[in-house]
Design a protein around this motif. Structure first.
Motif, PDB file in Angstrom:
ATOM      1  N   PHE A 122      46.283  36.877  58.989  1.00  0.00           N
ATOM      2  CA  PHE A 122      45.551  36.533  57.773  1.00  0.00           C
ATOM      3  C   PHE A 122      44.961  37.767  57.085  1.00  0.00           C
ATOM      4  CE2 PHE A 122      41.570  35.277  55.644  1.00  0.00           C
ATOM      5  CZ  PHE A 122      42.075  34.362  54.730  1.00  0.00           C
ATOM      6  N   LEU A 123      44.509  38.743  57.875  1.00  0.00           N
ATOM      7  CA  LEU A 123      43.776  39.880  57.320  1.00  0.00           C
ATOM      8  C   LEU A 123      44.612  41.128  57.124  1.00  0.00           C
ATOM      9  CD1 LEU A 123      40.531  39.565  59.494  1.00  0.00           C
ATOM     10  CD2 LEU A 123      40.783  38.887  57.105  1.00  0.00           C
ATOM     11  N   ARG A 124      45.681  41.288  57.904  1.00  0.00           N
ATOM     12  CA  ARG A 124      46.394  42.563  57.894  1.00  0.00           C
ATOM     13  C   ARG A 124      47.130  42.765  56.575  1.00  0.00           C
ATOM     14  NH1 ARG A 124      47.285  46.303  61.560  1.00  0.00           N
ATOM     15  NH2 ARG A 124      46.330  44.973  63.156  1.00  0.00           N
ATOM     16  N   ARG A 125      46.991  43.946  56.045  1.00  0.00           N
ATOM     17  CA  ARG A 125      47.654  44.337  54.811  1.00  0.00           C
ATOM     18  C   ARG A 125      49.068  44.830  55.108  1.00  0.00           C
ATOM     19  NH1 ARG A 125      44.593  49.175  51.947  1.00  0.00           N
ATOM     20  NH2 ARG A 125      45.570  50.174  53.742  1.00  0.00           N
ATOM     21  N   PRO A 126      50.089  44.554  54.262  1.00  0.00           N
ATOM     22  CA  PRO A 126      50.035  43.846  52.977  1.00  0.00           C
ATOM     23  C   PRO A 126      50.403  42.369  53.082  1.00  0.00           C
ATOM     24  CG  PRO A 126      52.111  44.978  53.165  1.00  0.00           C
ATOM     25  CD  PRO A 126      51.379  45.251  54.460  1.00  0.00           C
ATOM     26  N   GLN A 127      50.799  41.887  54.304  1.00  0.00           N
ATOM     27  CA  GLN A 127      51.295  40.516  54.411  1.00  0.00           C
ATOM     28  C   GLN A 127      50.190  39.478  54.288  1.00  0.00           C
ATOM     29  OE1 GLN A 127      51.872  42.871  56.697  1.00  0.00           O
ATOM     30  NE2 GLN A 127      54.076  43.337  56.579  1.00  0.00           N
ATOM     31  N   VAL A 134      40.069  37.676  48.154  1.00  0.00           N
ATOM     32  CA  VAL A 134      38.920  38.466  47.730  1.00  0.00           C
ATOM     33  C   VAL A 134      39.018  38.809  46.247  1.00  0.00           C
ATOM     34  CG1 VAL A 134      37.723  40.682  48.019  1.00  0.00           C
ATOM     35  CG2 VAL A 134      38.485  39.394  50.026  1.00  0.00           C
ATOM     36  N   SER A 135      40.234  39.101  45.765  1.00  0.00           N
ATOM     37  CA  SER A 135      40.409  39.432  44.347  1.00  0.00           C
ATOM     38  C   SER A 135      40.110  38.249  43.438  1.00  0.00           C
ATOM     39  CB  SER A 135      41.831  39.934  44.099  1.00  0.00           C
ATOM     40  OG  SER A 135      42.780  38.895  44.314  1.00  0.00           O
ATOM     41  N   TRP A 136      40.251  37.032  43.956  1.00  0.00           N
ATOM     42  CA  TRP A 136      39.868  35.862  43.162  1.00  0.00           C
ATOM     43  C   TRP A 136      38.348  35.757  43.028  1.00  0.00           C
ATOM     44  CZ3 TRP A 136      43.481  32.104  46.273  1.00  0.00           C
ATOM     45  CH2 TRP A 136      44.822  32.350  45.904  1.00  0.00           C
ATOM     46  N   THR A 142      41.984  44.445  44.712  1.00  0.00           N
ATOM     47  CA  THR A 142      41.352  44.675  46.005  1.00  0.00           C
ATOM     48  C   THR A 142      42.398  45.116  47.017  1.00  0.00           C
ATOM     49  OG1 THR A 142      39.720  42.950  45.538  1.00  0.00           O
ATOM     50  CG2 THR A 142      39.934  43.673  47.816  1.00  0.00           C
ATOM     51  N   SER A 143      42.115  46.206  47.712  1.00  0.00           N
ATOM     52  CA  SER A 143      43.038  46.713  48.732  1.00  0.00           C
ATOM     53  C   SER A 143      42.224  47.191  49.924  1.00  0.00           C
ATOM     54  CB  SER A 143      43.898  47.847  48.171  1.00  0.00           C
ATOM     55  OG  SER A 143      44.795  48.318  49.157  1.00  0.00           O
ATOM     56  N   ASP A 145      41.952  47.195  54.124  1.00  0.00           N
ATOM     57  CA  ASP A 145      42.590  46.951  55.417  1.00  0.00           C
ATOM     58  C   ASP A 145      41.510  46.467  56.373  1.00  0.00           C
ATOM     59  OD1 ASP A 145      44.000  46.878  57.768  1.00  0.00           O
ATOM     60  OD2 ASP A 145      45.036  48.779  57.433  1.00  0.00           O
ATOM     61  N   PHE A 146      41.394  45.155  56.510  1.00  0.00           N
ATOM     62  CA  PHE A 146      40.314  44.565  57.295  1.00  0.00           C
ATOM     63  C   PHE A 146      40.424  44.878  58.781  1.00  0.00           C
ATOM     64  CE2 PHE A 146      40.397  41.985  53.455  1.00  0.00           C
ATOM     65  CZ  PHE A 146      39.054  41.849  53.163  1.00  0.00           C
ATOM     66  N   THR A 147      41.584  45.310  59.230  1.00  0.00           N
ATOM     67  CA  THR A 147      41.760  45.614  60.644  1.00  0.00           C
ATOM     68  C   THR A 147      41.714  47.107  60.936  1.00  0.00           C
ATOM     69  OG1 THR A 147      44.178  45.668  60.428  1.00  0.00           O
ATOM     70  CG2 THR A 147      43.152  43.539  60.964  1.00  0.00           C
ATOM     71  N   PHE A 148      41.436  47.926  59.916  1.00  0.00           N
ATOM     72  CA  PHE A 148      41.407  49.369  60.139  1.00  0.00           C
ATOM     73  C   PHE A 148      40.250  50.061  59.417  1.00  0.00           C
ATOM     74  CE2 PHE A 148      42.764  53.782  59.620  1.00  0.00           C
ATOM     75  CZ  PHE A 148      43.176  54.082  60.908  1.00  0.00           C
ATOM     76  N   ASP A 149      39.907  49.590  58.224  1.00  0.00           N
ATOM     77  CA  ASP A 149      38.861  50.247  57.443  1.00  0.00           C
ATOM     78  C   ASP A 149      37.486  49.850  57.957  1.00  0.00           C
ATOM     79  OD1 ASP A 149      40.840  51.322  55.922  1.00  0.00           O
ATOM     80  OD2 ASP A 149      40.662  49.870  54.279  1.00  0.00           O
ATOM     81  N   SER A 150      36.645  50.852  58.214  1.00  0.00           N
ATOM     82  CA  SER A 150      35.268  50.596  58.642  1.00  0.00           C
ATOM     83  C   SER A 150      34.392  50.412  57.400  1.00  0.00           C
ATOM     84  CB  SER A 150      34.759  51.774  59.473  1.00  0.00           C
ATOM     85  OG  SER A 150      33.479  51.538  59.972  1.00  0.00           O
ATOM     86  N   PRO A 151      33.435  49.472  57.379  1.00  0.00           N
ATOM     87  CA  PRO A 151      32.981  48.595  58.471  1.00  0.00           C
ATOM     88  C   PRO A 151      33.674  47.244  58.511  1.00  0.00           C
ATOM     89  CG  PRO A 151      31.483  48.397  56.634  1.00  0.00           C
ATOM     90  CD  PRO A 151      32.559  49.351  56.184  1.00  0.00           C
TER      91      PRO A 151
END
Length: 289
Positions: A122-127, A134-136, A142-143, A145-151
């Motif tokens: 669900f969270l991994r970019r770009p799939q 979030v862009s809605w 919005t770009s 990476d919820f599994t890599f970008d801190s926080p």
């Protein structure tokens, strides 16, 4: 023969218990004090407390303790708040209440590995569709990476854990709310108490022991967080989301430092034991007063 028949009957069960519990426990203690490494073959020299010292001096180990405490405390508080809100909303009967209660508790029966894999998709970019959603809500491209970008990695872990374990808080708190007699609220209403005052001066004091039970069980369980970390962030970026259990897994089963991993497990178990002992004492304090 008749005198000893009871011991003969229970002997197989005692042997199985000793084989499955006592032997691994004693073996793990011995492993903590030797250098148990596959590269050494069958040689396991005695190193004393060196394995414990190596763990304690490792900055990744110390940071994993902070990460574990922060994630466990954050997850417990979020799930407590959401569980209490859901319990208050579901306390009174209404149409469709049974269906909603079934839907609310379904996440409890899902394996944590499956939960981690679902949120990874669900969270991994770009799939994953998370950025699109979030862009809605927030205008603009919005770009993240919820599994890599801190926080956002920490946010993702907390969201995934809260999705699965909020129902645990919900069930316990709903049972606690249902046990409060209606006469208490009727007395508060006769005294002129408003709903908010009734909540803070009637509901919360009577629900406090139940809340402490839920927090105790949930915090101890959240401190052992591993499955979601393993499937969602893999401890990354770098070692930023290393919980203590993930750190010990890496030491023991990826780097094959079995002695260091076992010693760290004992250290972590003792820490959790002290925390659990303190929480249980707080839990029993109203009873013994």
């Amino acid at each position: 023969m008749d005198r000893n028949i009871k011991w003969i009957l229970v002997a197989p069960a005692i042997f199985v218990i000793l084989a499955l519990t006592v032997f691994p426990l004693v073996f793990s203690i011995w492993t903590s004090f030797v250098q148990y490494d596959f590269s050494l073959g069958e040689e396991h020299p005695w190193v004393g407390l060196d394995n414990f010292r190596i763990n304690w001096e490792d900055p990744v180990w110390r940071r994993s303790l902070y990460i574990t405490g922060a994630l466990a405390a954050g997850a417990t508080l979020i799930e407590l708040a959401l569980g209490l809100i859901l319990a208050l909303a579901m306390l009174r009967p209404f149409r469709g209440r049974r269906v909603l209660m079934v839907l609310f508790v379904i996440p409890l029966f899902v394996s944590p590995v499956i939960v981690g894999m679902f949120f990874d998709l669900f969270l991994r970019r770009p799939q994953g569709p998370a950025n699109q959603i979030v862009s809605w809500l927030v205008p603009g491209q919005t770009s993240i990476d919820f599994t890599f970008d801190s926080p956002w990695t920490y946010v993702s872990i907390l969201v995934a854990d809260a999705w699965q374990w909020t129902p645990f808080m919900f069930v316990i708190l709903l049972a606690g709310l249902a046990s409060i007699p209606d006469e208490m609220y009727e007395a508060a209403d006769l005294d002129g108490a408003r709903p908010r005052q009734a909540f803070f001066f009637v509901t919360l004091p009577l629900l406090a022991p139940i809340i402490l039970v839920a927090v105790t069980f949930r915090f101890i369980d959240a401190a052992k967080l591993f499955d979601i970390i393993f499937t969602l962030t893999r401890g990354g970026p770098g070692t930023d989301t290393y919980t203590t259990t993930y750190y010990l897994y890496q030491q023991g089963f990826q780097l094959f430092h079995l002695s260091q991993g076992t010693a760290g497990s004992w250290m972590f178990m003792l820490m959790l034991t002290f925390i659990a002992f303190w929480l249980v004492r707080r839990l029993l304090k109203p009873v013994t007063a």
